[in-house]
Design a protein around this motif. Structure first.
Motif, PDB file in Angstrom:
ATOM      1  N   VAL A  56      30.128  61.757 -36.293  1.00 18.03           N
ATOM      2  CA  VAL A  56      29.673  60.360 -36.413  1.00 18.03           C
ATOM      3  C   VAL A  56      30.836  59.373 -36.360  1.00 18.03           C
ATOM      4  CG1 VAL A  56      28.441  58.711 -37.864  1.00 18.03           C
ATOM      5  CG2 VAL A  56      27.569  61.043 -37.619  1.00 18.03           C
ATOM      6  N   PRO A  57      31.850  59.498 -37.233  1.00 15.93           N
ATOM      7  CA  PRO A  57      33.032  58.677 -37.020  1.00 15.93           C
ATOM      8  C   PRO A  57      33.842  59.346 -35.894  1.00 15.93           C
ATOM      9  CG  PRO A  57      32.885  59.487 -39.282  1.00 15.93           C
ATOM     10  CD  PRO A  57      31.987  60.318 -38.459  1.00 15.93           C
ATOM     11  N   VAL A  58      34.342  58.655 -34.940  1.00 18.09           N
ATOM     12  CA  VAL A  58      34.440  57.224 -34.841  1.00 18.09           C
ATOM     13  C   VAL A  58      33.384  56.701 -33.848  1.00 18.09           C
ATOM     14  CG1 VAL A  58      36.068  55.414 -34.081  1.00 18.09           C
ATOM     15  CG2 VAL A  58      36.919  57.396 -35.323  1.00 18.09           C
ATOM     16  N   GLY A  59      32.751  57.609 -33.157  1.00 11.15           N
ATOM     17  CA  GLY A  59      31.852  57.211 -32.084  1.00 11.15           C
ATOM     18  C   GLY A  59      30.726  56.290 -32.497  1.00 11.15           C
ATOM     19  N   ALA A  60      30.058  56.612 -33.609  1.00  8.89           N
ATOM     20  CA  ALA A  60      28.882  55.835 -33.996  1.00  8.89           C
ATOM     21  C   ALA A  60      29.239  54.446 -34.476  1.00  8.89           C
ATOM     22  CB  ALA A  60      28.094  56.579 -35.082  1.00  8.89           C
ATOM     23  N   TYR A  61      30.296  54.323 -35.311  1.00  6.38           N
ATOM     24  CA  TYR A  61      30.557  52.959 -35.756  1.00  6.38           C
ATOM     25  C   TYR A  61      31.297  52.137 -34.711  1.00  6.38           C
ATOM     26  CZ  TYR A  61      35.000  54.573 -38.066  1.00  6.38           C
ATOM     27  OH  TYR A  61      36.223  55.118 -38.381  1.00  6.38           O
ATOM     28  N   THR A  62      31.931  52.780 -33.739  1.00  2.17           N
ATOM     29  CA  THR A  62      32.443  52.026 -32.594  1.00  2.17           C
ATOM     30  C   THR A  62      31.278  51.429 -31.820  1.00  2.17           C
ATOM     31  OG1 THR A  62      34.433  53.403 -32.373  1.00  2.17           O
ATOM     32  CG2 THR A  62      33.725  52.177 -30.422  1.00  2.17           C
ATOM     33  N   ALA A  63      30.262  52.248 -31.553  1.00  2.00           N
ATOM     34  CA  ALA A  63      29.076  51.757 -30.855  1.00  2.00           C
ATOM     35  C   ALA A  63      28.392  50.644 -31.646  1.00  2.00           C
ATOM     36  CB  ALA A  63      28.104  52.910 -30.616  1.00  2.00           C
ATOM     37  N   LEU A  64      28.249  50.844 -32.943  1.00  2.00           N
ATOM     38  CA  LEU A  64      27.573  49.865 -33.793  1.00  2.00           C
ATOM     39  C   LEU A  64      28.315  48.540 -33.803  1.00  2.00           C
ATOM     40  CD1 LEU A  64      25.424  49.166 -35.952  1.00  2.00           C
ATOM     41  CD2 LEU A  64      26.987  50.118 -37.664  1.00  2.00           C
ATOM     42  N   GLN A  65      29.609  48.579 -34.008  1.00  2.00           N
ATOM     43  CA  GLN A  65      30.372  47.334 -34.118  1.00  2.00           C
ATOM     44  C   GLN A  65      30.421  46.566 -32.799  1.00  2.00           C
ATOM     45  OE1 GLN A  65      34.177  48.039 -36.053  1.00  2.00           O
ATOM     46  NE2 GLN A  65      33.212  49.297 -37.631  1.00  2.00           N
ATOM     47  N   PHE A  66      30.552  47.271 -31.685  1.00  2.00           N
ATOM     48  CA  PHE A  66      30.572  46.583 -30.400  1.00  2.00           C
ATOM     49  C   PHE A  66      29.210  45.971 -30.078  1.00  2.00           C
ATOM     50  CE2 PHE A  66      34.694  48.426 -29.491  1.00  2.00           C
ATOM     51  CZ  PHE A  66      35.261  47.503 -28.629  1.00  2.00           C
ATOM     52  N   LEU A  67      28.133  46.682 -30.342  1.00  2.00           N
ATOM     53  CA  LEU A  67      26.810  46.124 -30.070  1.00  2.00           C
ATOM     54  C   LEU A  67      26.540  44.893 -30.928  1.00  2.00           C
ATOM     55  CD1 LEU A  67      24.701  49.388 -29.674  1.00  2.00           C
ATOM     56  CD2 LEU A  67      25.277  47.732 -27.880  1.00  2.00           C
ATOM     57  N   ARG A  68      27.027  44.902 -32.143  1.00  2.00           N
ATOM     58  CA  ARG A  68      26.899  43.703 -32.988  1.00  2.00           C
ATOM     59  C   ARG A  68      27.680  42.539 -32.388  1.00  2.00           C
ATOM     60  NH1 ARG A  68      27.918  46.623 -38.840  1.00  2.00           N
ATOM     61  NH2 ARG A  68      25.743  47.134 -39.356  1.00  2.00           N
ATOM     62  N   LYS A  69      28.870  42.818 -31.853  1.00  4.39           N
ATOM     63  CA  LYS A  69      29.656  41.765 -31.214  1.00  4.39           C
ATOM     64  C   LYS A  69      28.940  41.201 -29.998  1.00  4.39           C
ATOM     65  CE  LYS A  69      34.185  43.634 -32.602  1.00  4.39           C
ATOM     66  NZ  LYS A  69      35.451  44.236 -32.117  1.00  4.39           N
ATOM     67  N   GLY A  70      28.121  42.007 -29.367  1.00  2.00           N
ATOM     68  CA  GLY A  70      27.355  41.575 -28.204  1.00  2.00           C
ATOM     69  C   GLY A  70      26.038  40.914 -28.561  1.00  2.00           C
ATOM     70  N   ASN A  71      25.842  40.615 -29.851  1.00  2.00           N
ATOM     71  CA  ASN A  71      24.623  39.940 -30.307  1.00  2.00           C
ATOM     72  C   ASN A  71      23.366  40.702 -29.894  1.00  2.00           C
ATOM     73  OD1 ASN A  71      23.176  37.866 -31.590  1.00  2.00           O
ATOM     74  ND2 ASN A  71      22.988  36.676 -29.691  1.00  2.00           N
ATOM     75  N   ILE A  72      23.383  42.009 -30.144  1.00  2.00           N
ATOM     76  CA  ILE A  72      22.248  42.855 -29.797  1.00  2.00           C
ATOM     77  C   ILE A  72      20.991  42.389 -30.517  1.00  2.00           C
ATOM     78  CG2 ILE A  72      22.872  44.521 -31.604  1.00  2.00           C
ATOM     79  CD1 ILE A  72      21.418  45.479 -28.197  1.00  2.00           C
ATOM     80  N   GLN A  73      19.887  42.256 -29.769  1.00  2.00           N
ATOM     81  CA  GLN A  73      18.610  41.787 -30.309  1.00  2.00           C
ATOM     82  C   GLN A  73      17.461  42.455 -29.572  1.00  2.00           C
ATOM     83  OE1 GLN A  73      18.221  37.496 -30.372  1.00  2.00           O
ATOM     84  NE2 GLN A  73      20.338  37.197 -31.038  1.00  2.00           N
ATOM     85  N   PRO A  74      16.261  42.433 -30.149  1.00  2.00           N
ATOM     86  CA  PRO A  74      15.103  42.986 -29.449  1.00  2.00           C
ATOM     87  C   PRO A  74      14.890  42.303 -28.107  1.00  2.00           C
ATOM     88  CG  PRO A  74      14.576  42.605 -31.759  1.00  2.00           C
ATOM     89  CD  PRO A  74      15.918  41.985 -31.522  1.00  2.00           C
ATOM     90  N   GLY A  75      14.576  43.112 -27.104  1.00  2.00           N
ATOM     91  CA  GLY A  75      14.296  42.578 -25.784  1.00  2.00           C
ATOM     92  C   GLY A  75      15.501  42.397 -24.895  1.00  2.00           C
ATOM     93  N   LYS A  76      16.712  42.541 -25.431  1.00  2.00           N
ATOM     94  CA  LYS A  76      17.910  42.397 -24.617  1.00  2.00           C
ATOM     95  C   LYS A  76      17.998  43.560 -23.619  1.00  2.00           C
ATOM     96  CE  LYS A  76      19.913  38.773 -26.585  1.00  2.00           C
ATOM     97  NZ  LYS A  76      20.268  37.535 -25.864  1.00  2.00           N
ATOM     98  N   ARG A  77      18.488  43.245 -22.430  1.00  2.00           N
ATOM     99  CA  ARG A  77      18.710  44.267 -21.409  1.00  2.00           C
ATOM    100  C   ARG A  77      20.153  44.749 -21.521  1.00  2.00           C
ATOM    101  NH1 ARG A  77      16.764  40.372 -16.772  1.00  2.00           N
ATOM    102  NH2 ARG A  77      17.771  39.022 -18.303  1.00  2.00           N
ATOM    103  N   VAL A  78      20.308  46.035 -21.839  1.00  2.00           N
ATOM    104  CA  VAL A  78      21.624  46.595 -22.134  1.00  2.00           C
ATOM    105  C   VAL A  78      21.927  47.750 -21.203  1.00  2.00           C
ATOM    106  CG1 VAL A  78      23.050  47.693 -23.900  1.00  2.00           C
ATOM    107  CG2 VAL A  78      21.380  45.947 -24.563  1.00  2.00           C
ATOM    108  N   LEU A  79      23.123  47.738 -20.626  1.00  2.00           N
ATOM    109  CA  LEU A  79      23.591  48.873 -19.834  1.00  2.00           C
ATOM    110  C   LEU A  79      24.730  49.545 -20.573  1.00  2.00           C
ATOM    111  CD1 LEU A  79      24.021  49.431 -16.122  1.00  2.00           C
ATOM    112  CD2 LEU A  79      26.085  49.619 -17.515  1.00  2.00           C
ATOM    113  N   ILE A  80      24.619  50.858 -20.752  1.00  2.00           N
ATOM    114  CA  ILE A  80      25.659  51.654 -21.404  1.00  2.00           C
ATOM    115  C   ILE A  80      26.374  52.469 -20.337  1.00  2.00           C
ATOM    116  CG2 ILE A  80      26.204  53.301 -23.225  1.00  2.00           C
ATOM    117  CD1 ILE A  80      24.795  50.806 -24.268  1.00  2.00           C
TER     118      ILE A  80
END
Length: 235
Positions: A56-80
């Motif tokens: 889980v560390p570091v991959g999951a909280y890296t993903a979590l923190q970056f998505l928060r920086k991108g203002n992740i919200q319902p309905g957003k179109r996201v490419l990983i």
């Protein structure tokens, strides 16, 4: 597992099953590691093995923190981009948890894996050219540092976010600054921070069945020393 604690420690007790990160000091392959109770450490998710929790560390909280920086919200179109890697596998799951419409970019060998993680759409980069995709996204998250910079910025909405987990080269940094200054789009790089709060949040998601670890392979401890593949689990 907590072996012993100092006399003033209140957050943990001997016998507690924990997981965490040691930051750039590393040392996690040692038999014992001494950490402050205020370090990036939390009780291990009860429905995970130690092997799964260690991923889980570091991959999951890296993903979590970056998505928060991108203002992740319902309905957003996201490419990983790099959806089958150590950050990407968590990013797909977390983006779906936040209600986004997720497109994952990966190789043919990992299409079914990325689909099983919840991706709504998959681009197989061995067969399709990402530059010809034609879709517009609110967030493009490059987890591996291999996405085409100019193509990605063109594929963003006017106020979209281009998140780059690998953003170290001077050229990329300068191009990102230029985009940020001359448009409503944002290029965001940097590194994730080790935080106990994020580990506790992820623990809740894991125990509720909304997040799981993907382990590509396992190594015995005697092979751990200097093994670069351990940094690419799930790639």
């Amino acid at each position: 597992m907590v072996e012993s604690t100092g006399k003033n420690v209140t957050k943990f007790k001997p016998g507690d099953a924990v997981y965490g990160a040691c930051g750039m000091s590393f040392g996690a392959y040692a038999e014992y590691r001494c950490l402050s109770e205020n370090a990036s450490i939390a009780l291990k998710p009860s429905n995970m093995t130690f092997e799964e929790a260690a991923a889980v560390p570091v991959g999951a909280y890296t993903a979590l923190q970056f998505l928060r920086k991108g203002n992740i919200q319902p309905g957003k179109r996201v490419l990983i981009y790099g959806a089958s890697g150590s950050v990407g596998t968590y990013a797909v799951q977390l983006a779906k948890h936040f209600g986004a419409e997720v497109t994952g970019v990966c190789s043919s060998a990992n299409v079914e894996l990325v689909r099983s993680l919840g991706a709504d759409r998959i681009i197989d980069y061995t067969k399709d050219n990402f530059a010809d995709d034609g879709q517009i996204y609110d967030i493009i998250f490059d987890t591996v540092g291999k996405s085409p910079f100019q193509v990605c910025t063109r594929r963003l909405t006017p106020n979209g976010f281009y998140l780059r987990a690998v953003h170290y080269s001077p050229q990329a940094i300068l191009r990102g600054v230029w985009v940020n200054l001359t448009s409503g789009k944002k290029v965001i790089g940097g590194t994730a921070k080790d935080t106990a709060e994020d580990l506790m949040y992820l623990k809740e998601l894991i125990e509720s069945g909304k997040l799981r670890s993907v382990i590509d392979r396992r190594y015995p401890l005697e092979q751990a020393r200097g093994c670069p593949s351990l940094c690419r689990a799930g790639a």
